[in-house]
Write a protein that holds these residues in place. Structure first.
Motif, PDB file in Angstrom:
ATOM      1  N   LEU A 502      44.674  53.815  41.586  1.00  0.00           N
ATOM      2  CA  LEU A 502      44.402  52.465  41.153  1.00  0.00           C
ATOM      3  C   LEU A 502      45.916  52.075  40.581  1.00  0.00           C
ATOM      4  O   LEU A 502      46.252  52.297  39.536  1.00  0.00           O
ATOM      5  N   LYS A 503      46.696  51.517  41.526  1.00  0.00           N
ATOM      6  CA  LYS A 503      47.869  51.307  41.494  1.00  0.00           C
ATOM      7  C   LYS A 503      48.187  50.286  40.536  1.00  0.00           C
ATOM      8  O   LYS A 503      47.448  49.356  40.146  1.00  0.00           O
ATOM      9  N   GLN A 522      47.361  42.796  39.881  1.00  0.00           N
ATOM     10  CA  GLN A 522      47.004  42.174  41.105  1.00  0.00           C
ATOM     11  C   GLN A 522      45.506  42.870  41.480  1.00  0.00           C
ATOM     12  O   GLN A 522      45.059  42.578  42.696  1.00  0.00           O
ATOM     13  N   GLN A 523      44.754  43.529  40.482  1.00  0.00           N
ATOM     14  CA  GLN A 523      43.673  44.049  40.939  1.00  0.00           C
ATOM     15  C   GLN A 523      42.638  43.651  39.915  1.00  0.00           C
ATOM     16  O   GLN A 523      41.362  44.270  40.019  1.00  0.00           O
ATOM     17  N   VAL A 526      38.844  46.764  36.125  1.00  0.00           N
ATOM     18  CA  VAL A 526      38.070  47.905  36.759  1.00  0.00           C
ATOM     19  C   VAL A 526      37.198  48.462  35.609  1.00  0.00           C
ATOM     20  O   VAL A 526      37.768  48.947  34.648  1.00  0.00           O
ATOM     21  N   ARG A 541      33.887  45.996  39.588  1.00  0.00           N
ATOM     22  CA  ARG A 541      35.428  45.628  39.762  1.00  0.00           C
ATOM     23  C   ARG A 541      35.461  44.121  39.929  1.00  0.00           C
ATOM     24  O   ARG A 541      35.017  43.574  40.660  1.00  0.00           O
ATOM     25  N   GLU A 543      37.716  41.178  40.799  1.00  0.00           N
ATOM     26  CA  GLU A 543      39.048  41.142  41.433  1.00  0.00           C
ATOM     27  C   GLU A 543      39.376  39.602  41.412  1.00  0.00           C
ATOM     28  O   GLU A 543      38.754  38.950  41.039  1.00  0.00           O
ATOM     29  N   ASN A 549      42.957  33.129  41.929  1.00  0.00           N
ATOM     30  CA  ASN A 549      43.832  34.371  40.978  1.00  0.00           C
ATOM     31  C   ASN A 549      43.584  34.588  39.394  1.00  0.00           C
ATOM     32  O   ASN A 549      44.378  34.844  38.768  1.00  0.00           O
TER      33      ASN A 549
END
Length: 672
Positions: A502-503, A522-523, A526, A541, A543, A549
């Motif tokens: 999970l970057k 940006q994700q 989670v 998740r 998103e 955004n």
């Protein structure tokens, strides 16, 4: 066009008009039906020590029994700003000539105000030519205007216009000039300073060109000497016995960067970046003698000195009025936090000061109305503080700087009793006896049963770790490359049980039921679950939905009861209901100025620190409708917040730990 498409478009348009009509009408009805507009009579300020009770009578109209009241300390100190004037352009310099104040403007030439009543100035006129005026210098009854790549314009001030008498051309950029004994000393951007001989009968004649080693920041003339402040290279002092050929007599280098200078009543005042403001006696101008220092909060960049005050422009906090008697009389620094900018100028007009308040505006300031800056006390933790935790009387803080490191402070004595290794984030286990620290590719654990005698009990590598959370015998670490789950009971040291890619994971909260909430840049948000087999399983998740955004820059998490608060970058604050931990619901979002970052809570109040937006105080008694109560102005974002009683502790990027009085709720109220 297809007939059905046309009908659909018309219906959509009609629906939009009806909705707008309904919305406007409902708001009008709500406003019109309100029995009485709210009004509040003037309140006499009260002072009391922390912990002492006090009674405050508030009178006005429009109140009812359902009204919510909050007591917020005036950390913004706006009363000192008497008036703000809209001045188009970008003010770069000021000069007082009788009852006229000349404003040098980088976009509008010169603007002239009538300041016969300094508290109520009037606009007179501005120059027809839109020269980019960097500096104004008086030459008798004329003025030298430094106009960038347009050279120097020497003008006369007529009744309602400027008349150009002489122009000095230079192929470079001219930024400042100083006049002495028929000579004009002109500072350029990259070509040192020039000396012109001025006479009434002939054109100005260049008689000298000096090229110091670095760029000139400021020049001043005093008692036959020219003071030239250089960028990163100290102060040069020139003897002007021969005005056309200045002789360098002193290169003054105090061992740190000099940022600005002013000369007043035979004293030289210098901003030195590692000291604050220093005063030097100029009985012998060629050899300044140090007298005393003033400690300045923040980073000063410009100063202006008068008989009572040193006005210092602070990049992050506005303008400070420092009493010149402050060293002996112990009078506190006063703060006027208007948005000023690093290069702002301040000019005294009567008892008032005029200062550039951002672009396109000018503030009139009464320093006598400025209250002392309401910082309770400093904590002896200088430098780059990254995180902090308060547990009772103990303050734990971390620093990523190898020179400063972290430590433990006893808040009862304000003495640091132990040091920690260099690191970033801290986590205190539920038992309060174990402190975890992450950073520099490692995770450390300390036994803090006795904070004065801490003992390191664990150290292991975990690359790119950002934050950790411990639940029982399990440790969850998040960082650049995702989420890691460790078992702390393994006899061979922490055992990596599972890892989720999970970057850019930023923060983590672990629930007792095994749910793991993780924010990721940006994700979004989670949700992971720790299974019986001690693995991480993704459950949900949330998103970033395009194009809003909503969770684009998710940063920090804080859980209170069944509510999860999430700071979300430019969007502000997001509020989620996690009563059903596997199916969280987004309740609301509160848009906040700046870039939302760290957050903390105290009772039914939430604090959110925003980069360039300040510190926001939010009422969360109704989580579905959080209310922004006030904002404490500050430009830099605090990386962490913590509370101890009625004190608010901020981890400051450059100033260690700041302590402010937290806004308080009114405990009891009576509406009559």
């Amino acid at each position: 066009m297809n007939r059905r498409v046309l009908i659909a478009l018309l219906a959509l348009l009609l629906g939009g008009y009806l909705f707008a009509f309904w919305w406007t009408g409902s708001n009008f009805v709500s406003y019109a039906s309100h029995p009485e507009p709210l009004s509040l009579d003037a309140i006499e300020p009260l002072q009391a020590r922390v912990g002492e009770p006090m009674a405050l009578d508030i009178t006005g109209s429009g109140f009812n029994a359902d009204m919510q009241l909050n007591l917020v300390m005036d950390l913004n100190n706006r009363d000192a700003i008497v008036k703000t004037l809209p001045i188009p352009g970008n003010i770069s310099d000021m000069h007082l000539s009788g009852n006229r104040l000349l404003l040098g403007n980088l976009l509008r030439g010169v603007q002239v105000l009538d300041v016969s009543d300094p508290a109520r100035p009037g606009f007179l006129f501005q120059s027809v030519e839109k020269w980019p005026v960097h500096d104004i210098e008086a030459i008798g009854d004329r003025f030298a205007l430094s106009c960038g790549n347009h050279g120097v314009k020497i003008v006369s001030l007529r009744k309602e216009f400027f008349q150009q008498d002489v122009a000095i051309h230079w192929p470079g950029v001219v930024v400042e000039s100083r006049y002495y004994s028929d000579h004009l000393y002109v500072s350029t951007k990259n070509d040192g300073f020039l000396v012109y001989h001025l006479t009434s009968s002939i054109e100005p004649r260049l008689v000298h060109h000096a090229e110091p080693s670095t760029e000139i920041q400021k020049m001043m003339v005093h008692d036959g000497f020219l003071f030239v402040l250089l960028k990163d290279n100290g102060l040069y002092i020139y003897d002007l016995k021969k005005p056309g050929h200045p002789e360098k007599v002193k290169h003054f280098r105090p061992g740190c960067h000099l940022l600005d200078l002013d000369i007043y009543a035979g004293n030289l005042f210098l901003i030195e970046d590692k000291v604050g403001i220093r005063r030097y006696q100029l009985n012998n101008s060629a050899d300044p003698h140090h007298l005393n220092d003033w400690q300045v909060y923040g980073k000063p960049t410009r100063l202006s000195v008068s008989d009572r005050y040193i006005m210092a422009n602070i990049v992050s906090y506005g303008l400070q009025a420092i009493p010149r008697a402050g060293i002996s009389a112990n009078e506190p620094i006063r703060l006027v936090p208007f948005s000023s900018g690093a290069s702002s100028v301040t000019w005294r007009v009567g008892r008032y000061y005029y200062g550039r308040a951002g672009r396109d505006s000018l503030a009139i300031i009464d320093p006598d109305q400025a209250k002392p800056y309401q910082e309770i006390k400093p904590v002896k933790a200088s430098g780059d503080v990254h995180d902090l935790i308060i547990d009772g009387r103990w303050l734990y803080f971390s620093s990523a700087s190898k020179d400063q490191r972290g430590g433990i402070v006893d808040l009862e004595t304000n003495i640091q009793v132990a040091r920690l290794a260099s690191g970033t984030y801290l986590h205190l286990a539920d038992n309060k006896n174990t402190l975890y620290q992450s950073g520099n590719g490692r995770i450390l654990a300390f036994d803090v049963t006795d904070p004065k005698k801490i003992r390191q009990i664990l150290s292991f590598k975990s690359p790119y770790v950002r934050n950790v959370f411990v639940s029982g015998t399990l440790l969850v670490a998040v960082g650049v490359d995702g989420v890691r789950l460790y078992d702390l009971t393994s006899p061979d040291g922490p055992l990596l049980l599972d890892q989720v890619d999970l970057k850019q994971a930023t923060d983590v909260v672990v629930m007792p039921n095994g749910m793991v909430y993780v924010t990721a840049n940006q994700q979004g948000l989670v949700g992971l679950e720790i299974s019986k087999e001690k693995t991480l399983q993704e459950v949900f998740r949330i998103e970033p939905p395009w194009p809003m955004n909503t969770f684009a820059t998710a940063r920090y998490l804080l859980k209170k009861d069944d509510i999860l608060y999430l700071t979300n970058g430019g969007t502000g604050l997001s509020v989620l209901d996690v009563g059903d931990p596997r199916r969280p619901k987004v309740l609301t979002m509160l848009n906040l100025p700046g870039f939302a970052n760290a957050l903390g809570s105290s009772g039914q109040n939430l604090f959110v620190s925003s980069h360039k937006g300040g510190l926001h105080f939010i009422d969360i008694r109704n989580p579905r409708r959080p209310k922004l109560i006030t904002t404490i102005r500050k430009k830099r974002s605090s990386r962490a917040l913590a509370f101890s009683g009625e004190e608010l502790f901020l981890a400051d990027v450059k100033k260690g730990i700041r302590v402010l009085p937290a806004p308080l709720e009114i405990a009891e109220k009576q509406v009559i």
